[in-house]
Enzyme design. Sequence first.
Site, PDB file in Angstrom:
ATOM      1  N   ASP A  42      -5.380  10.088   9.874  1.00 51.06           N
ATOM      2  CA  ASP A  42      -4.083   9.563  10.273  1.00 51.06           C
ATOM      3  C   ASP A  42      -3.584  10.163  11.573  1.00 51.06           C
ATOM      4  O   ASP A  42      -3.821  11.334  11.867  1.00 51.06           O
ATOM      5  CB  ASP A  42      -3.060   9.816   9.166  1.00 51.06           C
ATOM      6  CG  ASP A  42      -3.253   8.863   7.999  1.00 51.06           C
ATOM      7  OD1 ASP A  42      -3.110   7.646   8.214  1.00 51.06           O
ATOM      8  OD2 ASP A  42      -3.588   9.332   6.902  1.00 51.06           O
ATOM      9  N   GLU A  51       0.864  -1.177   0.000  1.00 47.57           N
ATOM     10  CA  GLU A  51       0.000   0.000   0.000  1.00 47.57           C
ATOM     11  C   GLU A  51       0.898   1.223   0.000  1.00 47.57           C
ATOM     12  O   GLU A  51       1.694   1.430   0.920  1.00 47.57           O
ATOM     13  CB  GLU A  51      -0.928   0.000   1.220  1.00 47.57           C
ATOM     14  CG  GLU A  51      -2.088  -0.960   1.042  1.00 47.57           C
ATOM     15  CD  GLU A  51      -3.179  -0.823   2.103  1.00 47.57           C
ATOM     16  OE1 GLU A  51      -4.157  -1.567   2.018  1.00 47.57           O
ATOM     17  OE2 GLU A  51      -3.038   0.021   3.017  1.00 47.57           O
TER      18      GLU A  51
END
Lengths: 271, 409
Positions: free
Chosen positions: A60, A49
């Site tokens: 995040d 990824e």
Amino acid sequence: MSQSRIAASFAKDSNRKLLVPYITAGDPNLDTTLDLMHTLVKAGADVIELGIPFSDPMADGPVIQAACERALKNNVTLVQVIETVKRFRETNNETAVVLMGYMNPVEILGYKKFAGLASEAGVDGVLTVDLPPEEADELVAELDAVGLDSIFLLSPTTPDSRVKHVCEKASGYIYYVSLKGVTGAANLDTAEVASKVEHIKSFANIPVAVGFGIRDAESAAAISVTADAIVVGSVLVSLVADHGDNPDQLHQSMFDTVNAMRLAMDETGAA
Amino acid sequence: MNTAVESVEGNLSQQYPDSRGHFGIYGGSFIAETLMDPVSELQEAYARYRLDNEFIAEFEWELKNFVGRPNPLYHARRMSEELGGAQIWLKREDLNHTGAHKINNTVGQALLARRMGKKRIIAETGAGQHGVATATVCARWGMECIVYMGEEDIVRQAPNVFRMKLLGAKVVPVTSGSRTLKDALNEAMRDWVGNVDDTFYIIGTAAGPHPYPAMVRDFNSVIGKEIKEQSLEHTGRLPDAVIACVGGGSNAIGAFHPFLDDKEVELIGVEAGGDGLETGRHAAPLSAGKPGVLHGNRTYLMEDEAGQIIETHSVSAGLDYPGVGPEHSWLKDIGRAKYVAATDAEALDATHKLCRIEGIIPALESAHALAYAMNIAPSLGTDKNIVVNLSGRGDKDINTLADIEGITL
Ligand SMILES: Cc1ncc(COP(=O)(O)O)c(C=O)c1O
């Protein structure tokens, strides 16, 4: 089109659980990213990824936020990230690559152009964190048209009615976010994750990957008992933060960390 | 993405957004999966209570007795005479409890949070006005309050930081990104993702995922409703124009919305022109940005060629935001509202003029709307009526004003 790289990876060996490392592209620069991708493969990665850096990574935690900031210092763009995948494909045609990021860079590039460039470069799937299936019809159609998988998230808060809907929309694999929180948070309950993954599998006809909160070989192995794939991100991105200016140390520590997960998962699988 | 402007007919104020929060191509819910459930819980709760008579009655009671509404629509006669054209009317949101329009929205959302059984409140703030308004309602109803604020804004708006603390809120400095409002919003979203069970996020402007843009608009629409009634009372007709500053767009959409179907009323939003649009150093996405996706909705944004959000510049912290509520993007595209910009210098000039001529210290944000009104008033007839939404008072800005003049308080 023949079987996709993602499907092929899952089909290769039914006993092997897939290991899916995440790194942010361009952190600290794109050449390092390219080299790291090869190191990840050597250490046992099945799918990579690759994060598209964004100025406002809302889902995040601090580790990946900092990685985005480092990458954006060099003005790394989505087009450059796609070009890096193309360079990776010069010597690797097996390991699947999924682009993971936020919508706005894709919006600005344009869905059709993005899908075209990505598929030409050898990208296999796309996961946009802030694009729930409800808003995704147009992008999914463009990705579909060029044979790219649309990967969607499920979370502990997703009710069953939505699990079903998301599973119908998704292709490649389902990404189960194993905790309520941003990336890099650590309060994983293995037993709870296991029962949730079993439950999701009753709706899904594609593999289920688990990520967020996997920090070491032990947790990777434990989760891999039920999950089809393990995604690990913040731990690896921390290594880039610590050793970004020392390539030898960076590659060694990256290899060691990922390989330890690979070995622990294989051992658990064989037992 | 379909960028064609649809032809819009019928009733603008009732038909939009659609059931999933879209205003044409704008709005929607662009959020991570973990937030989908709490956001749909909020959508359901709001859809239910916005039509609930008891909820509406309680909201109106609080606006009257706690906020101090209705506030006046004040005829700024000396200012009008000085300008020699249109009559300037000031909607006095600065006279609300806590000194800005922000309290209209926080009262509404706090009442909703109470009905949903949420005891932990989070908020983002830029100028600190929304943070103060949130801390105020949390004190009023005994709820825990955590306010995220960019490190840079904490310095610029020190008095409001202290007010929040006095009111019992915890102010968390945000050190990521540009350390201003957009980063505070990111951080509040991250908090919410980690605490979905007990936490209610009170967003301070008409942006974010559905239902926030519509909900914040509705709670602030009391501004436009009062303007309408008071205009009829004072002048016997609707105003010729309503002018409001646009940061995220909550005071402006609150002032505009009740007039959307009164096509004869011109609606003008004034963005922060900073050093001037031509310099690139501004905070005017509608005037000089492009559509994109940020903070849960599709809308006009300040962004670079690669889709990264760029830093904004404005003398007023409350307008220093790279996005704007999606309904404004739509009103711009369909031509129902017009969006312009006023520079820092124009806003500062308007601030000083209002202080001296009318005895009112406006918030620097509101001074942007005033500056544009002062630009156009002289060219209009004395029979024209222009309403300027004075969204807040300027006490919070005295440090900034003193700084500019080289004075240390
Ligand atoms: C007095 C005042 N006016 C306007 C604004 C801008 O916000 P909005 O565009 O949502 O009204 C703020 C924000 O802090 C404010 O404090």
